[in-house]
Structure formats: C-alpha cells, structure tokens
Design an enzyme around this catalytic site. Structure first.
Site, PDB file in Angstrom:
ATOM      1  N   HIS A  51      24.624  24.374  -3.355  1.00 27.28           N
ATOM      2  CA  HIS A  51      24.978  23.558  -2.222  1.00 27.28           C
ATOM      3  C   HIS A  51      25.901  24.095  -1.315  1.00 27.28           C
ATOM      4  CE1 HIS A  51      24.599  19.225  -4.517  1.00 27.28           C
ATOM      5  NE2 HIS A  51      23.674  19.785  -4.269  1.00 27.28           N
ATOM      6  N   ASP A  89      27.258  15.240 -12.262  1.00 23.81           N
ATOM      7  CA  ASP A  89      26.163  14.457 -11.793  1.00 23.81           C
ATOM      8  C   ASP A  89      26.881  13.075 -11.463  1.00 23.81           C
ATOM      9  OD1 ASP A  89      23.589  14.111 -11.067  1.00 23.81           O
ATOM     10  OD2 ASP A  89      23.173  12.759 -12.919  1.00 23.81           O
ATOM     11  N   LEU A 103      19.665  20.179  -2.509  1.00 20.06           N
ATOM     12  CA  LEU A 103      19.243  21.218  -3.531  1.00 20.06           C
ATOM     13  C   LEU A 103      20.138  21.208  -4.790  1.00 20.06           C
ATOM     14  CD1 LEU A 103      19.346  24.144  -0.834  1.00 20.06           C
ATOM     15  CD2 LEU A 103      17.426  23.326  -2.273  1.00 20.06           C
ATOM     16  N   LYS A 138      26.347  15.214  -3.578  1.00 13.57           N
ATOM     17  CA  LYS A 138      27.484  15.476  -4.336  1.00 13.57           C
ATOM     18  C   LYS A 138      27.169  16.187  -5.774  1.00 13.57           C
ATOM     19  CE  LYS A 138      25.869  12.632  -6.990  1.00 13.57           C
ATOM     20  NZ  LYS A 138      25.415  13.068  -8.315  1.00 13.57           N
ATOM     21  N   SER A 165      10.304  23.464   1.593  1.00 12.63           N
ATOM     22  CA  SER A 165      10.391  23.798   0.284  1.00 12.63           C
ATOM     23  C   SER A 165      10.006  25.241   0.110  1.00 12.63           C
ATOM     24  CB  SER A 165       9.207  22.858  -0.548  1.00 12.63           C
ATOM     25  OG  SER A 165       9.075  23.575  -1.905  1.00 12.63           O
ATOM     26  N   ARG A 166      10.329  25.967  -0.807  1.00  9.17           N
ATOM     27  CA  ARG A 166       9.868  27.245  -1.004  1.00  9.17           C
ATOM     28  C   ARG A 166       8.263  27.544  -1.604  1.00  9.17           C
ATOM     29  NH1 ARG A 166      15.121  29.472  -4.302  1.00  9.17           N
ATOM     30  NH2 ARG A 166      16.397  29.690  -2.633  1.00  9.17           N
TER      31      ARG A 166
END
Length: 329
Positions: free
Chosen positions: A79, A178, A74, A97, A36-37
C-alpha cells in the site's frame, strides 16, 4: 458535471467485485484503466467490467496522463510503496485499509504529503459513508442514547486458504489488520476520541503465523469499546452502542448490501424502534466523496491524521497482546 478519471492498481477481488462496480455508478468519477503484472489478466478484467484501458504494469498506468487518481487495492504490504509512487506522479490516491503496516509507514505518507500538498490521499473505510453510520453518528451526537459509554462489536469470517493474502503474515495478513481495524475505527469515530490505553489478546494460527482471532479493549477514560475479530470463525458481524438512556444496534455494520435495505435498532427507555435505510452502494458514496474532495480541492473526509491515529491504536493492540499487558496510546 466535472469528473475525475481513476485507474485501478491490480485486479484484486475486492476491486473487481465491489469497489469498481460501485465507482462506475458514481456521478463524479469514471474508471478509465486497470493494470496487473499479468497483462492478460488486466485485459480480461477490463473487458468484463467495461474499462477502456488495460496495462501490464503498475508503472505504465501511473505514467498515463489521462489518469487523475488511482485506487490502490494491492496487498497490505504494498500500500505505502505504490501510494508513494502514485503521489510522485501527482496522482490522487484512494487506498484500501489498512493504509500502512504500522504508524511509521503512515508517517512516510504524511511526510510525502508535505512535499506534494496538491495530492489527496484517503484510506478507504467505506462503512463511514453508508447512511446507517451517518445516522448512527448523528443520533449519538444529539444525545439520543445519552452519553455513550460502551461499544461492543464482533466481525468474523472463515478463510483457511494458505494461498490467500489474508493468511500471509509477511503481507500484513491476519484478523486485526484486515477487519479489526474497522472496529478500532468505529470506536474512535463514535467516541470522537483516541483511546488512552488498550489491551489485546490474540490466537495465532500455527501454520500461517497470523492472528486468526483477536480481541481488544479500548479504554477511552470511563468509556470502553470491546471487540473480537476472527478469520476462522462463522461469518458474523454486529455492533452495539450503549449509553445511559438507550442503545443503537447496527445489524449489518460493515458489508452492507448494495441491493437491499439495511436497519439499525434504536432503543430508548423500554421501547425499540427500527430505522430502515433504502438500498445504496457504500462504495459509490465513498468514491463520490473522494472525487468531490479532489474536484473542489477540499480536505478528504478521512484525513491522513485520522489514519495515523487508527494505525497507532492497532500497533498498540499488537504490542499489548505480545506483552500481555495494557499498552498506553
């Protein structure tokens, strides 16, 4: 048994709650790292899910020689960028996806795969691996309902959180990207074809700018798939496939529970039979199929060209809705 070592890009909720637990039950892969950032978030998630390594950047995880493949959950607009970066590090990629925001982005991956033919890339349409869908496809292909001519599907949930990435248009949010992409995918799968033309209609959220409801018609030439998806309706999902001699209804087509049986209904003439499937985790089955392709150096079950065709159809639906007319595929 040989296994592949997987690293997870980000602490996204779908990874934490569904995909990673599913992967950890797979027989031929292990989850070795997460990043993770926010390094503290990565460490907390790693501890909670018993993942050996945590990194404070995506780059650090990709640089780990102990990682064979990455799972990319992400936000949609990242992606392609991070799948390309993983490929450049010779990491195989299972990506959530939709793999790209449009077919041009997917084409970038197709070009990269020509440069890195040894790298496997697969879009994570997990529903296809559930036994209820495997059996539905088998029944249709062997003629159990005659020639299938109509598919009707509905998929909705309610999410009006302005901070959620599904409600951010610049991140590829909205209903069609989505969840409607599932309905496009299953239509192409069951009809074993690409639609000739599509007709789309959408209702945009005035605040978010995303399609909060999208309905579409996919014309397969004498066969039709009609669907509606929404991010702001009561939670519901159902798929009906109708043929000349019968019908198949999938009760929980997409979010099949990993700890409870699932059912499909097979109607032939005037009799309806219930087919029950034992509990299974479709994310485990997806992970095993992906890992098997890597270990055996075979094609992944969902090819990049299948991904391109699906995204091309989604693009055409958006164009149709904007222009208020049929759009050729």
């Amino acid at each position: 048994m040989k296994t592949i070592r997987i690293g997870v890009l980000s602490t996204a909720r779908i990874g934490r709650t569904k995909v990673i637990p599913g992967m950890q039950k797979a027989r031929n892969c292990t989850v070795e790292a997460i990043c993770s950032r926010d390094e503290s978030a990565a460490r907390r998630t790693a501890e909670a899910l018993n993942i050996p390594k945590a990194y404070g950047s995506y780059e650090a995880l990709l640089a780990d020689p102990g990682i064979d493949a990455v799972y990319n959950p992400l936000p949609n607009h990242l992606h392609v960028e991070w799948t390309l970066k993983a490929m450049a590090r010779n990491k195989h990629v299972l990506c959530e996806k939709p793999l790209g925001l449009n077919d041009g982005e997917v084409n970038r991956l197709i070009n990269a795969m020509a440069v890195h033919p040894e790298v496997k890339v697969m879009e994570a349409f997990m529903y296809r691996f559930h036994p209820q869908w495997v059996e539905t496809k088998r029944l249709i292909d062997r003629g159990a309902i005659g020639r299938p001519t109509s598919i009707q599907s509905f998929f909705s949930y309610f999410n009006a959180d302005p901070g959620n990435i599904r409600n951010k248009a610049d991140m590829g949010g909205g209903g069609l990207m989505d969840i409607g992409c599932y309905q496009v995918s299953l239509s192409r799968l069951l009809f074993d074809a690409q639609p000739r033309r599509v007709l789309g209609w959408m209702d945009r959220d005035p605040e978010f700018g995303t399609d909060r409801t999208f309905s579409g018609l996919l014309d397969f030439g004498g066969r039709l798939s009609a669907f509606t998806c929404s991010t702001q309706l009561a939670p519901y999902q159902r798929v009906n496939v109708l043929g000349e001699k019968g019908r198949i209804e999938i009760i929980i087509p997409f979010n099949a529970p990993p700890d409870a049986p699932t059912e499909i209904l097979l109607q032939q003439d005037r009799e309806t039979h219930t087919i029950t499937f034992d509990p299974c985790d479709q994310y485990t089955l997806q992970a095993e199929a992906f890992a098997r392709a890597v270990l055996e150096d075979t094609s992944v079950p969902i090819s990049i060209m299948d991904t391109f065709a699906n995204q091309h159809t989604v693009d055409a639906l958006f164009k149709s809705a904007e222009a208020d007319r049929w759009e050729n595929c």
